[in-house]
Design a protein around this motif. Sequence first.
Motif: not given
Length: 489
Positions: A201-203, A209-216, A221-224
């Motif tokens: 859910r956090r991912l 919420m990521r900007d359309a121009e943001d490709m970074g 923090h994600v589990p294995r």
Amino acid sequence: MITVTRSIKWRMAMWLLISVLGLGALLMLEAWQSSRQAAERAFDAQLAAAALTVSEAVQWRDGVPEVIIPPAALQILATSSEERVFYAVLDADGRQLSSNWPLWPVPDALQTSLGQAPDSAPLVVDQPTLHGSLRLYGREVSSAGWVDQQPVQVWVGHTLSGREQLTWALFRQAVSRFLIMVVLAGLLMALTIRYVLAPLRRLRHQLRMRDAEDMGPLEAHVPREIRELAETLDHLFARQRQGREDLLRFTADASHQLKTPLAGLQTTTELALRSDDPDHWREALGAVHDSAARTSRLASQLLSLARLRHIQGDVTQTSLELTGLVREVALDWAGREQARHHDLGLEPLPPAPVMVTAQDWALRELLGNLIDNALHYTPAGSRISLMVNREGKDVCLAVLDDGPGVASEALERLCRPFERAGRQDTEGSGLGLAIVETIAQRLGGRVRVTNLQPHGLQVALWLPEVRLSGAGLPEKRGLPGDSSARTEV
């Protein structure tokens, strides 16, 4: 196309529910067996106590055994289920000394079995009777008198209603505990699933919420278990970022390449308009014609490259006979004006047909760009050859020339758009090898550019060969000629 299926929560809940139900069925079976065994042990203990009390009531009077059953003996077997209680005391000859068994005597077989039991071991059996199934408990005891000592068999029994009621009572308690456990486990399972899926859910929220121009790269923090998913997204963003940079660079280069001839056209026409000499006008028209031809060729190559790089989906490919196609392309280019001052020919071709999986137009486009590239970047009189060879399971299609070649440090950059290896003395646009590289990638092949010794350049394409049976091979097309020597076209 995204196809939505059932959620991960639903799948986890269903599998957990199936597991719980399967385990619950085993637990219920075990609880039923345990409840029945507990009831058997409890009531068998009561029968044993009642038999002991009855055996102590056997007395001898004038050499004759008498049995006075105390009320406590039968009260031991009294339960709230109001089941019927029976007893019988038999002497050594099987005569009843005392009994409340008016309709049914103790079977001889049971008496014999009890008499043969070692060390006066008790006998516990379920016996069907006219009064229903009974649980019988028999015990042989020695009754001592003044004169002699004779064995006496004591039998007690009762109906099974009390046992059944106790079994069901114990089983209901086990089922109640299990249902409470299932409800608590369901709540804990729901909380656990929500907690486990929280990183997803956090991912998801971060991506929304990521900007359309943001490709970074992602900062999460994600589990294995979902690390590979996050790394795949990062890789996708990196490719999109690289693709966007390539597109911007391509657009800038294309704009620059188009701006230069257009600026030349504007300058030529301005100078011609200032002059009243028709010879100047004619010269200017010739320059405009040549510049327009170069601009048209550049625009055509730009469109070809854009079309190749943005074709969506898989393009249908068929099996093609390569040597015949190479002959046709060589013959076509040999008749053009551009090849008039060059020696364009074919190296010895394989005697047997060579089959590859590709599109006819794609291979013609690729060969056309390789030949056109060689014609533009080699001086007049240079020798240009087309070659087809088998190399293991692959087929090598190459175009060779004996021109000046390319500096070794520029070889790796030749397949980039607008890369001309520092040559500004030709009319080339630097798009030919970029188109070749793009076509090769779509065909599943690979391209390699190498310098020849003592001078010259070779551009080679490797494609997987299609093996066919001899009966299904097509005939070779094109010009007849000696397959062991170079053919001039």
